[in-house]
Design an enzyme around this catalytic site. Structure first.
Site, mmCIF file in Angstrom:
data_model
loop_
_atom_site.group_PDB
_atom_site.id
_atom_site.type_symbol
_atom_site.label_atom_id
_atom_site.label_comp_id
_atom_site.label_asym_id
_atom_site.label_seq_id
_atom_site.Cartn_x
_atom_site.Cartn_y
_atom_site.Cartn_z
ATOM 1 N N GLU A 1 0.803 -1.225 0.000
ATOM 2 C CA GLU A 1 0.000 0.000 0.000
ATOM 3 C C GLU A 1 0.837 1.277 0.000
ATOM 4 O OE1 GLU A 1 -2.816 -0.493 3.230
ATOM 5 O OE2 GLU A 1 -3.341 -2.510 2.583
ATOM 6 N N ASN B 1 2.143 -5.185 -3.056
ATOM 7 C CA ASN B 1 0.751 -5.512 -2.738
ATOM 8 C C ASN B 1 -0.040 -4.233 -2.510
ATOM 9 O OD1 ASN B 1 -1.188 -7.659 -2.042
ATOM 10 N ND2 ASN B 1 -1.145 -6.796 0.030
ATOM 11 N N GLU C 1 -5.886 -10.734 -1.320
ATOM 12 C CA GLU C 1 -6.654 -10.601 -0.063
ATOM 13 C C GLU C 1 -8.157 -10.624 -0.361
ATOM 14 O OE1 GLU C 1 -5.401 -7.292 2.314
ATOM 15 O OE2 GLU C 1 -3.263 -7.644 1.965
ATOM 16 N N ASP D 1 -11.916 -10.845 -0.650
ATOM 17 C CA ASP D 1 -13.152 -11.088 0.099
ATOM 18 C C ASP D 1 -14.241 -10.225 -0.544
ATOM 19 O OD1 ASP D 1 -11.829 -9.410 3.103
ATOM 20 O OD2 ASP D 1 -12.416 -8.556 1.181
HETATM 21 O O1 G3I Z 1 -1.938 -8.308 18.694
HETATM 22 C C1 G3I Z 1 -2.675 -7.254 19.343
HETATM 23 C C2 G3I Z 1 -2.988 -7.687 20.759
HETATM 24 O O2 G3I Z 1 -1.775 -7.798 21.491
HETATM 25 C C3 G3I Z 1 -3.930 -6.665 21.398
HETATM 26 O O3 G3I Z 1 -4.278 -7.120 22.691
HETATM 27 C C4 G3I Z 1 -5.174 -6.513 20.537
HETATM 28 C C5 G3I Z 1 -6.178 -5.552 21.091
HETATM 29 O O4 G3I Z 1 -5.692 -4.233 20.872
HETATM 30 O O5 G3I Z 1 -4.793 -6.054 19.227
HETATM 31 C C6 G3I Z 1 -3.965 -7.026 18.586
HETATM 32 O O6 G3I Z 1 -3.606 -6.511 17.318
HETATM 33 C C7 G3I Z 1 -4.677 -6.558 16.347
HETATM 34 C C8 G3I Z 1 -4.160 -7.345 15.126
HETATM 35 O O7 G3I Z 1 -5.122 -7.304 14.073
HETATM 36 C C9 G3I Z 1 -3.871 -8.790 15.494
HETATM 37 O O8 G3I Z 1 -5.049 -9.411 15.903
HETATM 38 C C10 G3I Z 1 -4.978 -5.120 15.931
HETATM 39 O O9 G3I Z 1 -5.603 -4.471 17.015
HETATM 40 C C11 G3I Z 1 -5.933 -5.130 14.734
HETATM 41 O O10 G3I Z 1 -6.102 -3.796 14.250
HETATM 42 C C12 G3I Z 1 -5.320 -5.959 13.605
HETATM 43 O O11 G3I Z 1 -6.243 -5.968 12.514
HETATM 44 C C13 G3I Z 1 -5.650 -6.427 11.288
HETATM 45 C C14 G3I Z 1 -5.578 -5.246 10.304
HETATM 46 O O12 G3I Z 1 -5.032 -5.705 9.047
HETATM 47 C C15 G3I Z 1 -4.696 -4.146 10.834
HETATM 48 O O13 G3I Z 1 -4.771 -3.051 9.929
HETATM 49 C C16 G3I Z 1 -6.555 -7.490 10.695
HETATM 50 O O14 G3I Z 1 -6.555 -8.634 11.528
HETATM 51 C C17 G3I Z 1 -6.069 -7.875 9.287
HETATM 52 O O15 G3I Z 1 -7.011 -8.730 8.648
HETATM 53 C C18 G3I Z 1 -5.898 -6.636 8.408
HETATM 54 O O16 G3I Z 1 -5.360 -7.042 7.178
HETATM 55 C C19 G3I Z 1 -4.973 -5.982 6.274
HETATM 56 C C20 G3I Z 1 -3.746 -6.460 5.516
HETATM 57 O O17 G3I Z 1 -2.717 -6.774 6.424
HETATM 58 C C21 G3I Z 1 -3.309 -5.412 4.495
HETATM 59 N N1 G3I Z 1 -4.417 -5.104 3.580
HETATM 60 C C22 G3I Z 1 -5.634 -4.639 4.272
HETATM 61 C C23 G3I Z 1 -6.106 -5.706 5.275
HETATM 62 C C24 G3I Z 1 -7.382 -5.259 5.940
HETATM 63 O O18 G3I Z 1 -7.145 -4.138 6.750
#
Ligand code: G3I
Length: 350
Positions: A144, A186, A252, A254
């Protein structure tokens, strides 16, 4: 045995109507983004993943904030588990993501001096990619980097402190750490013709002209049923990028619907099938990753965007993807394309 029970699960019995079998006949890897906690904690998640997919992308486990939370401090456990599971089930692993402005640990943001940030970036890539060399056979190197309007590079701390050269530095560092890995750029919103697609195409062309080792591009494809780009337009984008000499992946995928909307589930299945029919017919897409195993673990949970419901039951969308893969396999068989296709993202081939 690791936390995720990295041991082959019972093979499918009876006719193999899995996406994995259809993908192998079509010459296309079919993968899923994988949540480590779900894999370790839910046997149905693990069984669905092993039965239906021959590729996986760690959804979060190798993002900088997760795997390298402090200088010199690494949390390889979750990634090690995912790689072990993949190896136990003959699955390709694509690392996601080496350089992204999201999910960065605070210590990286605090590196104000360009030299320190450059060294940290190169050390991060070198350590992570070399650790999994030969086991993680593809990487999203930069994610991105183009702004949403397609007017230029997104303003991130990497661009502000290192200049546009950060992209080349990242790809060169990854290539040096694992010469055999497929290295991808990506992005989202570049699936169909428009300013962003043009900018991504121009960026990749310029990188290739400068001998930057980019092997492929991931089109994220976060779409909505009934609102997404026309499949034929996405196929044109795929062909245009492939003409640069790049592999093209749907990285990715969906397709959101209103949860519980039965008509919407049929429209979702049709959208999946039409998109894959169009993209597979180009012969330029050899890997498709859906962004999650089941709706219950999707980042877009409310839109039920995936192929399995929260109880891991196959949705109509599973049938749409299966039909598209089988259609491609019939075409491949008819045109004597070698089973598995000449360009599968196999180990050792980019
Ligand atoms: O690991 C921490 C944990 O320690 C903490 O307790 C918890 C609560 O705050 O957060 C956890 O981190 C989370 C992480 O996922 C792992 O579960 C983040 O808050 C959460 O924001 C993060 O979301 C991910 C998101 O990217 C972040 O922008 C999604 O799972 C993931 O599906 C999403 O994927 C992205 C791709 O990497 C890039 N393209 C877009 C796509 C959708 O946003």
């Amino acid at each position: 045995m690791t936390a995720t029970g990295a041991r082959p699960l019972r093979p499918a019995e009876g006719p193999d109507d899995s996406l994995r079998a259809a993908g192998q006949a079509a010459g296309c890897r079919i993968g899923a983004a994988v949540d480590h906690a779900a894999l370790a904690g839910d046997p149905r998640y693990a069984a669905t993943l092993a039965r239906e997919f021959d590729a996986l992308t760690p959804e979060n486990a190798v993002k900088w904030a997760e795997v390298h939370p402090a200088p010199g401090a690494w949390r390889f456990g979750p990634a090690d588990d995912l790689v072990a599971f993949a190896e136990a089930h003959a699955m390709r692993v694509k690392g996601h993501v080496l350089v992204w402005h999201e999910q960065l640990p605070a210590w990286v943001g605090a590196l104000a001096a360009p030299g320190a940030l450059r060294r940290a970036l190169e050390d991060h890539i070198r350590t992570l990619v070399s650790r999994y060399a030969g086991r993680v056979t593809a990487w999203d190197v930069v994610n991105e980097a183009v702004d949403d309007a397609g007017s230029g590079l997104r303003s991130t701390l990497f661009l502000e402190r290192l200049g546009p050269g950060y992209l080349a530095a990242a790809f060169h560092a990854a290539r040096a750490a694992d010469p055999r890995a497929r290295l991808l750029y990506n992005d989202y919103g570049a699936e169909a013709p428009g300013a962003k697609a043009d900018r991504v195409h121009a960026l990749l062309g310029a990188l290739l002209d400068a001998d930057v080792p980019v092997d492929g591009v991931g089109l994220q494809c976060h779409l909505a049923a009934g609102a997404g780009p026309r499949p034929a337009a996405v196929a044109r984008t795929v062909r245009r990028l492939a003409a640069l000499g790049l592999r093209v992946e749907l990285s990715e995928l969906d397709v959101g619907v209103r949860a519980g909307d039965r008509e919407g589930l049929r429209a979702q299945a049709a959208a999946y099938r039409a998109l894959l029919d169009a993209c597979l017919s180009t012969g330029c897409v050899d890997a498709i990753t859906v962004w999650g195993v089941s709706d219950g673990h999707s980042w877009r949970r409310r839109e039920a965007p995936l192929l399995f419901d929260p109880e891991y039951a196959r949705k109509p969308a599973h049938g749409g993807v299966l039909a598209a893969l089988r259609g491609r396999a019939r075409h491949a068989a008819a045109s004597l394309v070698p089973r598995g296709g000449e360009s599968r993202g196999m180990q050792g081939s980019r």
